[in-house]
Design a protein around this motif. Sequence first.
Motif, PDB file in Angstrom:
ATOM      1  N   PHE A 175      80.360  39.948  67.073  1.00  0.00           N
ATOM      2  CA  PHE A 175      80.663  40.065  68.491  1.00  0.00           C
ATOM      3  C   PHE A 175      79.678  39.239  69.307  1.00  0.00           C
ATOM      4  N   GLY A 176      80.145  38.828  70.459  1.00  0.00           N
ATOM      5  CA  GLY A 176      79.282  38.077  71.368  1.00  0.00           C
ATOM      6  C   GLY A 176      78.477  39.019  72.226  1.00  0.00           C
ATOM      7  N   PRO A 233      73.408  49.768  73.805  1.00  0.00           N
ATOM      8  CA  PRO A 233      72.875  49.729  75.169  1.00  0.00           C
ATOM      9  C   PRO A 233      73.844  49.048  76.132  1.00  0.00           C
ATOM     10  N   ALA A 234      73.721  49.382  77.413  1.00  0.00           N
ATOM     11  CA  ALA A 234      74.558  48.771  78.434  1.00  0.00           C
ATOM     12  C   ALA A 234      73.909  47.475  78.900  1.00  0.00           C
ATOM     13  N   ALA A 235      73.785  46.531  77.998  1.00  0.00           N
ATOM     14  CA  ALA A 235      73.154  45.253  78.276  1.00  0.00           C
ATOM     15  C   ALA A 235      73.664  44.243  77.264  1.00  0.00           C
ATOM     16  N   ASN A 236      73.412  42.982  77.512  1.00  0.00           N
ATOM     17  CA  ASN A 236      73.842  41.920  76.599  1.00  0.00           C
ATOM     18  C   ASN A 236      73.285  42.166  75.192  1.00  0.00           C
ATOM     19  N   LEU A 237      74.161  42.061  74.201  1.00  0.00           N
ATOM     20  CA  LEU A 237      73.757  42.313  72.819  1.00  0.00           C
ATOM     21  C   LEU A 237      74.609  41.447  71.902  1.00  0.00           C
ATOM     22  N   ARG A 238      73.955  40.792  70.970  1.00  0.00           N
ATOM     23  CA  ARG A 238      74.669  39.931  70.030  1.00  0.00           C
ATOM     24  C   ARG A 238      74.411  40.396  68.601  1.00  0.00           C
ATOM     25  N   GLY A 239      75.352  40.058  67.716  1.00  0.00           N
ATOM     26  CA  GLY A 239      75.168  40.418  66.324  1.00  0.00           C
ATOM     27  C   GLY A 239      76.478  40.735  65.651  1.00  0.00           C
ATOM     28  N   PHE A 240      76.451  41.656  64.665  1.00  0.00           N
ATOM     29  CA  PHE A 240      77.667  42.014  63.951  1.00  0.00           C
ATOM     30  C   PHE A 240      77.540  43.418  63.395  1.00  0.00           C
ATOM     31  N   ILE A 241      78.725  44.021  63.169  1.00  0.00           N
ATOM     32  CA  ILE A 241      78.835  45.315  62.492  1.00  0.00           C
ATOM     33  C   ILE A 241      79.921  45.147  61.450  1.00  0.00           C
ATOM     34  N   GLU A 242      79.601  45.476  60.198  1.00  0.00           N
ATOM     35  CA  GLU A 242      80.587  45.286  59.139  1.00  0.00           C
ATOM     36  C   GLU A 242      80.436  46.369  58.080  1.00  0.00           C
TER      37      GLU A 242
END
Length: 198
Positions: free
Chosen positions: A14-15, A189-198
């Motif tokens: 996700f972005g 969190p209610a803020a910009n967050l990048r990464g992935f969940i799999e």
Amino acid sequence: PFQAIGGIIVAGTFGVILGAIVAVGFGGIGIGNLGCGPAAADAPQVLGETGTFEGGTGRVVLAANCAAVTVATRAGTSWDVDVRGTESARPTLRRSAGEVEVRSPEGPGVFPLDSKRSTWRVDLGTDPRLDLEVSLNAGEASLDLRGAAIGRFVFDGNAIGNSRLDLSAATADRLEVSVNAADLAILLPAANLRGFIE
């Protein structure tokens, strides 16, 4: 980027996600059936260490097998590790001015795993900016990271049940979550967050 397949929610890269609650895996997994989970209530302490992060940043690595892992936060720059269980479950701890690493003993698992069960309690100061890596193989996790400033958060779980990662009151730049056979809730969190969940 999320798709529901049966009882599984599968998430790709996700972005930016703001304040989401994500459920991963199958509900109702009973890790206790494998003999894993927390140690007995009267289990002795097999590891107790405390220290301080220096320089405004830090790295924490927790690698646990057959354990119940709790991570919480508090004001300041210090950290504490408390592990309860049997002598065969005693983890190793390595530390430096800016890093603490705790690992369960290596070796083959034998069922039932009661003799390997342990309860971990880790408290982390919220003043330094931390990279946090948690690996859990068979057990359960409860991470409440309120007030923490996280650069990179990595969680790798296999055969975990009744687990919760709460970053809703933390700040984080990147989240990387990989699980297999898990019952896991993630509060973002209610803020910009990048990464992935799999």
